[in-house]
Design a protein around this motif. Structure first.
Motif, short mmCIF file in Angstrom:
data_model
loop_
_atom_site.label_atom_id
_atom_site.label_comp_id
_atom_site.label_asym_id
_atom_site.label_seq_id
_atom_site.Cartn_x
_atom_site.Cartn_y
_atom_site.Cartn_z
N ILE A 319 82.07 75.72 22.48
CA ILE A 319 82.03 76.67 23.59
C ILE A 319 81.70 78.07 23.08
CG2 ILE A 319 83.51 77.90 25.24
CD1 ILE A 319 84.83 75.21 25.89
N ARG A 320 82.31 78.45 21.97
CA ARG A 320 82.05 79.78 21.41
C ARG A 320 80.59 79.89 20.93
NH1 ARG A 320 87.08 81.70 17.71
NH2 ARG A 320 85.95 83.69 18.00
N GLU A 321 80.07 78.80 20.43
CA GLU A 321 78.67 78.81 19.99
C GLU A 321 77.73 78.91 21.19
OE1 GLU A 321 75.55 75.79 17.69
OE2 GLU A 321 77.72 75.48 17.48
N VAL A 322 78.04 78.16 22.25
CA VAL A 322 77.22 78.21 23.46
C VAL A 322 77.26 79.60 24.07
CG1 VAL A 322 76.99 77.34 25.83
CG2 VAL A 322 77.48 75.74 23.96
N HIS A 323 78.42 80.22 24.04
CA HIS A 323 78.58 81.55 24.64
C HIS A 323 77.62 82.57 24.04
CE1 HIS A 323 80.49 85.59 24.94
NE2 HIS A 323 80.76 85.19 26.18
N PRO A 328 71.69 85.42 31.35
CA PRO A 328 70.82 85.13 32.49
C PRO A 328 69.40 84.81 32.04
CG PRO A 328 72.22 87.00 32.98
CD PRO A 328 72.44 86.68 31.53
N GLY A 329 68.87 83.70 32.54
CA GLY A 329 67.52 83.28 32.19
C GLY A 329 67.44 82.44 30.93
N ALA A 330 68.55 82.31 30.20
CA ALA A 330 68.54 81.54 28.95
C ALA A 330 68.69 80.05 29.23
CB ALA A 330 69.65 82.03 28.03
N ARG A 331 68.38 79.27 28.19
CA ARG A 331 68.51 77.82 28.29
C ARG A 331 68.88 77.29 26.91
NH1 ARG A 331 66.25 73.51 31.34
NH2 ARG A 331 66.02 71.60 30.08
N PRO A 332 69.87 76.40 26.82
CA PRO A 332 70.22 75.84 25.50
C PRO A 332 69.07 75.00 24.96
CG PRO A 332 71.37 74.67 27.25
CD PRO A 332 70.71 75.85 27.90
N ASP A 333 68.93 75.00 23.64
CA ASP A 333 67.84 74.20 23.05
C ASP A 333 68.21 72.72 23.07
OD1 ASP A 333 69.57 73.71 20.89
OD2 ASP A 333 68.76 75.38 19.71
N SER A 334 67.25 71.90 22.70
CA SER A 334 67.44 70.44 22.78
C SER A 334 68.58 69.96 21.89
CB SER A 334 66.14 69.73 22.42
OG SER A 334 65.73 70.09 21.10
N ASP A 335 68.75 70.61 20.74
CA ASP A 335 69.83 70.21 19.83
C ASP A 335 71.20 70.47 20.46
OD1 ASP A 335 70.93 69.48 17.11
OD2 ASP A 335 71.68 71.54 17.29
N MET A 336 71.33 71.62 21.09
CA MET A 336 72.61 71.96 21.72
C MET A 336 72.89 71.03 22.90
SD MET A 336 73.92 75.71 23.00
CE MET A 336 74.19 76.28 21.30
N ILE A 337 71.86 70.71 23.66
CA ILE A 337 72.03 69.78 24.79
C ILE A 337 72.43 68.40 24.27
CG2 ILE A 337 70.84 68.59 26.66
CD1 ILE A 337 69.12 71.10 27.01
N SER A 338 71.79 67.97 23.19
CA SER A 338 72.11 66.67 22.60
C SER A 338 73.56 66.62 22.13
CB SER A 338 71.16 66.38 21.44
OG SER A 338 71.51 65.18 20.79
N ARG A 339 74.01 67.69 21.53
CA ARG A 339 75.40 67.76 21.06
C ARG A 339 76.38 67.76 22.23
NH1 ARG A 339 75.03 73.00 17.75
NH2 ARG A 339 77.31 72.76 17.59
N ALA A 340 75.99 68.43 23.32
CA ALA A 340 76.84 68.45 24.51
C ALA A 340 76.96 67.05 25.11
CB ALA A 340 76.29 69.42 25.54
N GLU A 341 75.84 66.32 25.12
CA GLU A 341 75.86 64.96 25.66
C GLU A 341 76.71 64.04 24.78
OE1 GLU A 341 71.96 63.47 26.42
OE2 GLU A 341 71.84 64.57 28.33
N LYS A 342 76.57 64.18 23.50
CA LYS A 342 77.35 63.36 22.57
C LYS A 342 78.84 63.65 22.73
CE LYS A 342 77.81 62.21 17.67
NZ LYS A 342 77.31 62.48 16.28
N GLN A 343 79.17 64.92 22.86
CA GLN A 343 80.58 65.30 23.03
C GLN A 343 81.14 64.75 24.34
OE1 GLN A 343 82.54 69.47 22.30
NE2 GLN A 343 81.82 69.48 24.41
#
Length: 375
Positions: A319-323, A328-343
């Motif tokens: 969460i601290r890393e995502v923060h 506004p207007g930002a989007r997490p990269d594919s690696d961060m999304i993949s880690r979120a899905e795995k979690q």
């Protein structure tokens, strides 16, 4: 919310029995009516108040116990069925019976065990063969009537401390420990070992007023950072493949359910960063705390160290890393999304050492009484 009915029965049981005796005897004297009025007031206060200690003190401070007892004695003395020469004996017998009935009632209730000793002394004194006037004199001089009126709250405060300890409420625990210390000080200063009810009520209220702002502040800070953590987690999760099926965004059903779900997801992706910034600004303004201050604040550490925090330490780090990239207007990269899905799929976001409801459920008060010294 009314005072606990069981405890009200314990306090008023004697007076109800005495009032019932007057009614059954057909005593309609002014003194009897004064008894009934005092009892009605005590019953009404029990419904209007919600704190047992404050209720007991109110009865003592307003003199309702004394008013009832005095009127009851006069009512019995004026009863034509009582011979004038034997009125003292009759008063002694009636009074002793009422106290014995109350004592038996208390003994039948484990939660009232700490109230028994002083009433037992009064009953023993009544059975010692003293005349009614001497009985009253002895009880008054030895402080037994004060003991009956005095709040016997030592064990209940210890129970409050125990409940605060197992539910990890440090500010509440500190308050109750201060209350116990103050109560014990009043006991030690009393010639009879019973604190004056008025002095105790003032002491109790002063401590509660002193701690109330801290209790409110603790809860306010806790609630706000808890919501901010959820907002960050929701934002990154909204970009994951499971989002359209997650209850956080799913529509309510019907033909437009899918469209509503996607609209909800879009709102989180586009609006959550800005709303989080507003919350952080308010958090800073109100509490002088920044985002990073959350993770070293006593409210957070208390939850983290005692298993109250929903998120695992791994999830908090994420969460601290995502923060850091949540703007506004930002989007997490594919690696961060993949880690979120795995979690999410592994449920690694849930703290495994969370305190259980069973561990945080206090033992019943009667059982607790057996674990402490209170006599």
């Amino acid at each position: 919310m009314a005072v606990d009915p069981g405890m009200v029965d314990t306090i008023l049981g004697t007076f109800r029995g005495m009032a019932r005796e007057l009614k059954e005897a057909g005593n309609d004297s002014d003194d009897a009516r004064e008894c009934f009025s005092a009892l009605e007031t005590m019953e009404r206060l029990a419904l209007e108040m919600d704190d047992l200690g404050a209720y007991s003190t109110k009865l003592s401070v307003d003199g309702l116990f004394t008013d009832f007892s005095t009127a009851y004695g006069r009512a019995l003395a004026s009863n034509s069925s009582v011979d004038g020469d034997s009125s003292d004996d009759q008063l002694m017998a009636n009074t002793l019976k009422s106290y014995e009935d109350a004592l038996n009632d208390l003994k039948s209730k484990p939660s009232a065990a700490h109230l028994v000793p002083v009433l037992q002394e009064v009953v023993d004194k009544g059975k010692s063969g003293l005349s009614y006037p001497l009985f009253l004199k002895e009880c008054e001089e030895k402080g037994l009537f004060l003991g009956l009126d005095s709040p016997r709250v030592g064990p209940t405060i210890q129970y409050d401390i125990y409940c605060a300890r197992i539910s990890f409420r440090p500010v509440d625990r500190e308050l109750y420990e201060r209350q116990l210390e103050a109560y014990q000080d009043l006991v030690n200063r009393s010639a009879f070992g019973y604190p004056d009810p008025v002095e105790w009520e003032i002491t109790r209220q002063k401590l509660e007023w002193e701690y109330e702002p801290r209790q409110i502040l603790w809860k306010a800070i806790e609630d706000r950072w808890d919501r901010m953590l959820d907002m960050v987690q929701d934002w990154v999760d909204s970009f994951c493949s499971f989002a359209p099926h997650d209850e956080r965004w799913c529509g309510m059903g019907g033909v437009n359910s899918r469209a509503q779900t996607m609209k909800n997801i879009q709102r989180t992706q586009e609006c959550e960063p800005g709303m989080l910034q507003v919350r952080e600004e308010i958090f800073q303004e109100y509490f002088d705390l920044s985002w990073n201050d959350i993770f070293i604040h006593p409210t957070f550490l208390n939850q983290q160290e005692n298993g109250l925090l929903w998120y695992s330490d791994q999830a908090i780090d994420f969460i601290r890393e995502v923060h850091e990239i949540m703007h506004p207007g930002a989007r997490p990269d594919s690696d961060m999304i993949s880690r979120a899905e795995k979690q999410h799929n592994s449920k690694a976001y849930v703290r495994q050492d969370r305190a259980t409801a069973e561990a945080m459920t206090p033992m019943p008060f009667p059982e607790f009484l057996n674990t402490i010294e209170w006599a």
